[in-house]
Design an enzyme around this catalytic site. Structure first.
Site, PDB file in Angstrom:
ATOM      1  N   ASP A 186     -65.050 -62.132 -29.307  1.00  0.00           N
ATOM      2  CA  ASP A 186     -65.642 -62.742 -30.503  1.00  0.00           C
ATOM      3  C   ASP A 186     -66.886 -63.534 -30.097  1.00  0.00           C
ATOM      4  OD1 ASP A 186     -65.693 -63.576 -33.196  1.00  0.00           O
ATOM      5  OD2 ASP A 186     -64.520 -65.382 -32.744  1.00  0.00           O
ATOM      6  N   HIS A 187     -68.010 -63.323 -30.769  1.00  0.00           N
ATOM      7  CA  HIS A 187     -69.253 -64.073 -30.516  1.00  0.00           C
ATOM      8  C   HIS A 187     -69.637 -64.141 -29.043  1.00  0.00           C
ATOM      9  CE1 HIS A 187     -69.735 -65.492 -34.634  1.00  0.00           C
ATOM     10  NE2 HIS A 187     -68.466 -65.811 -34.660  1.00  0.00           N
TER      11      HIS A 187
ATOM     12  N   HIS B 122     -67.185 -63.361 -41.241  1.00  0.00           N
ATOM     13  CA  HIS B 122     -66.787 -64.463 -40.347  1.00  0.00           C
ATOM     14  C   HIS B 122     -66.494 -65.702 -41.194  1.00  0.00           C
ATOM     15  CE1 HIS B 122     -67.732 -63.054 -36.160  1.00  0.00           C
ATOM     16  NE2 HIS B 122     -68.142 -62.029 -36.900  1.00  0.00           N
TER      17      HIS B 122
ATOM     18  N   GLY C 167     -63.665 -66.873 -42.159  1.00  0.00           N
ATOM     19  CA  GLY C 167     -62.753 -66.495 -43.246  1.00  0.00           C
ATOM     20  C   GLY C 167     -61.827 -67.602 -43.713  1.00  0.00           C
ATOM     21  N   SER C 168     -61.621 -68.625 -42.854  1.00  0.00           N
ATOM     22  CA  SER C 168     -60.598 -69.628 -43.170  1.00  0.00           C
ATOM     23  C   SER C 168     -60.822 -70.376 -44.475  1.00  0.00           C
ATOM     24  CB  SER C 168     -60.505 -70.653 -42.035  1.00  0.00           C
ATOM     25  OG  SER C 168     -59.972 -70.044 -40.894  1.00  0.00           O
TER      26      SER C 168
ATOM     27  N   ASP D 117     -73.280 -61.173 -29.936  1.00  0.00           N
ATOM     28  CA  ASP D 117     -73.853 -62.045 -30.952  1.00  0.00           C
ATOM     29  C   ASP D 117     -75.224 -62.527 -30.485  1.00  0.00           C
ATOM     30  OD1 ASP D 117     -74.605 -64.009 -32.684  1.00  0.00           O
ATOM     31  OD2 ASP D 117     -72.717 -65.120 -32.621  1.00  0.00           O
TER      32      ASP D 117
ATOM     33  N   GLY E  53     -65.365 -72.748 -39.765  1.00  0.00           N
ATOM     34  CA  GLY E  53     -64.667 -74.026 -39.875  1.00  0.00           C
ATOM     35  C   GLY E  53     -64.466 -74.439 -41.325  1.00  0.00           C
TER      36      GLY E  53
ATOM     37  N   ASN F  13     -59.906 -68.105 -37.727  1.00  0.00           N
ATOM     38  CA  ASN F  13     -59.573 -68.927 -36.576  1.00  0.00           C
ATOM     39  C   ASN F  13     -59.074 -70.310 -37.014  1.00  0.00           C
ATOM     40  OD1 ASN F  13     -59.369 -69.932 -33.983  1.00  0.00           O
ATOM     41  ND2 ASN F  13     -61.535 -70.469 -33.839  1.00  0.00           N
ATOM     42  N   THR F  14     -59.928 -71.042 -37.739  1.00  0.00           N
ATOM     43  CA  THR F  14     -59.622 -72.437 -38.080  1.00  0.00           C
ATOM     44  C   THR F  14     -58.290 -72.594 -38.811  1.00  0.00           C
ATOM     45  OG1 THR F  14     -61.973 -72.873 -38.196  1.00  0.00           O
ATOM     46  CG2 THR F  14     -60.541 -74.469 -39.272  1.00  0.00           C
TER      47      THR F  14
HETATM   48  O1  G3H Z   1     -65.400 -65.599 -35.281  1.00  0.00           O
HETATM   49  C1  G3H Z   1     -64.428 -66.192 -35.773  1.00  0.00           C
HETATM   50  C2  G3H Z   1     -64.429 -66.590 -37.141  1.00  0.00           C
HETATM   51  O2  G3H Z   1     -65.588 -66.336 -37.792  1.00  0.00           O
HETATM   52  C3  G3H Z   1     -63.478 -67.596 -37.617  1.00  0.00           C
HETATM   53  O3  G3H Z   1     -63.978 -68.487 -38.580  1.00  0.00           O
HETATM   54  O4  G3H Z   1     -62.753 -70.516 -37.916  1.00  0.00           O
HETATM   55  O5  G3H Z   1     -63.844 -70.377 -40.096  1.00  0.00           O
HETATM   56  O6  G3H Z   1     -61.829 -69.020 -39.654  1.00  0.00           O
HETATM   57  P1  G3H Z   1     -63.038 -69.652 -39.089  1.00  0.00           P
HETATM   58 ZN    ZN Z   2     -67.277 -66.056 -36.315  1.00  0.00          ZN
END
Ligand code: G3H
Ligand code: ZN
Length: 293
Positions: free
Chosen positions: A85-86, A207, A209-210, A106, A179, A231-232
């Site tokens: 990721d990134h 990206h 998505g949280s 990225d 985030g 992720n977050t």
């Molecule tokens: O690359 C990972 C994500 O874009 C996660 O984003 O932490 O806002 O869910 P997030």
């Molecule tokens: Zn991301």
């Protein structure tokens, strides 16, 4: 079926107007929770490490082997994509060498021409080994793992140029933020998403998505998003469940301080989060695995 690349899975998802979850892992517990939830739901999943998480865990080889060994020990049978990721240029090359099935290069913070050239190099290297590539156009807002993006809208022309390099999926900035989202967030820019989806045939990646409301995620998926990055939300769920365990004094009862007990509520909370968010991914076909796999 175990580790696979993402090309066919995400292409089928875009075609079928559904998405596949891409969840970040940080350790063994995270890895087991993500894989366990996906197996219970009988859904393919993408498990990803950021550069920082890979460093924390001991490097790309260790991460790849951890995921592969966990799939084996848990008897996971759903398709799993191991993804970077990134990643910057060096990280993408290192993850390819370590045997990841998919890498994100990225280059959003580079001058566009350099992003384009380096994406081409990563595509050539990755595809020579059967590995999928994600690229990024227009930055994603907020900060993740020390990588900060201003949140600019992706240019349609640049999206087309990156797509022409032969990448397998494309992350495009459409007002999304990593985030927690600010209270005055304007929401996703669906006009720009439509322009990009019309111009590019690759599956699109959402990206941050949280913090995006479910209805906006669902609309984005109906328009061409096939990979949803989370992720977050898992981090918050883990922290909350662990805090509740400690605040309830459970670590002081018996051997409640044993990490096998202490980390369990958080691990289960990640599993529940993965299951809940997987419910946002659109109507999926009974047969999820494309013929080509
Ligand atoms: O690359 C990972 C994500 O874009 C996660 O984003 O932490 O806002 O869910 P997030
Ligand atoms: Zn991301």
């Amino acid at each position: 079926m175990s580790l696979v690349r993402g090309t066919e899975l995400f292409a089928a998802a875009r075609k079928g107007h559904y998405a596949i979850g891409a969840f970040n892992t940080n350790n063994l517990e995270w890895t087991r929770a993500i894989l366990g939830a996906s197996q219970e739901l009988n859904l393919p999943v993408l498990i990803q490490t950021s550069m920082g998480a890979a460093k924390y865990m001991g490097g790309y080889e260790l991460c790849q082997q951890l995921v592969e060994a966990t799939i084996k020990s848990m008897n996971i049978t759903v398709p799993v994509v191991m993804h970077l990721d990134h990643g910057n240029f060096e990280a993408a090359k290192a993850a390819i060498a370590a045997g990841y099935n998919s890498v994100m290069f990225d280059g959003h913070d580079l001058p566009f021409d350099e992003n384009l050239e380096k994406t081409k190099e990563i595509v050539a290297l990755a595809h020579s080994k059967g590995i999928s590539v994600e690229a990024e156009v227009g930055s994603i807002g907020g900060t993740e793992d020390g990588v900060t993006g201003e949140g600019e809208l992706a240019s349609v022309d640049e999206a087309k140029q990156l797509a022409a390099t032969g990448i397998d999926y494309l992350a495009a900035g459409i007002g999304n933020i990593h985030g927690q989202y600010p209270a005055n967030w304007k929401g996703l820019n669906f006009d720009r998403l439509k322009e990009i989806a019309d111009a590019v045939e690759q599956p699109l990646v959402l990206h941050g998505g949280s913090g995006i409301p479910q209805d906006q995620v669902e609309k984005a998926i109906s328009m061409g998003v096939a990979k949803l990055n989370i992720n977050t939300e898992c981090q918050l769920a883990f922290a909350k469940a662990t805090r509740q365990y400690i605040e309830a004094g459970k670590d002081k009862v018996g051997k409640g301080f044993d990490p096998r007990k202490l980390l369990l509520p958080g691990t289960n909370a990640i599993k529940d989060t993965v299951k809940e968010i997987d419910g946002w991914m659109g109507t999926r076909p009974v047969k999820m695995v494309p013929e080509e796999l």
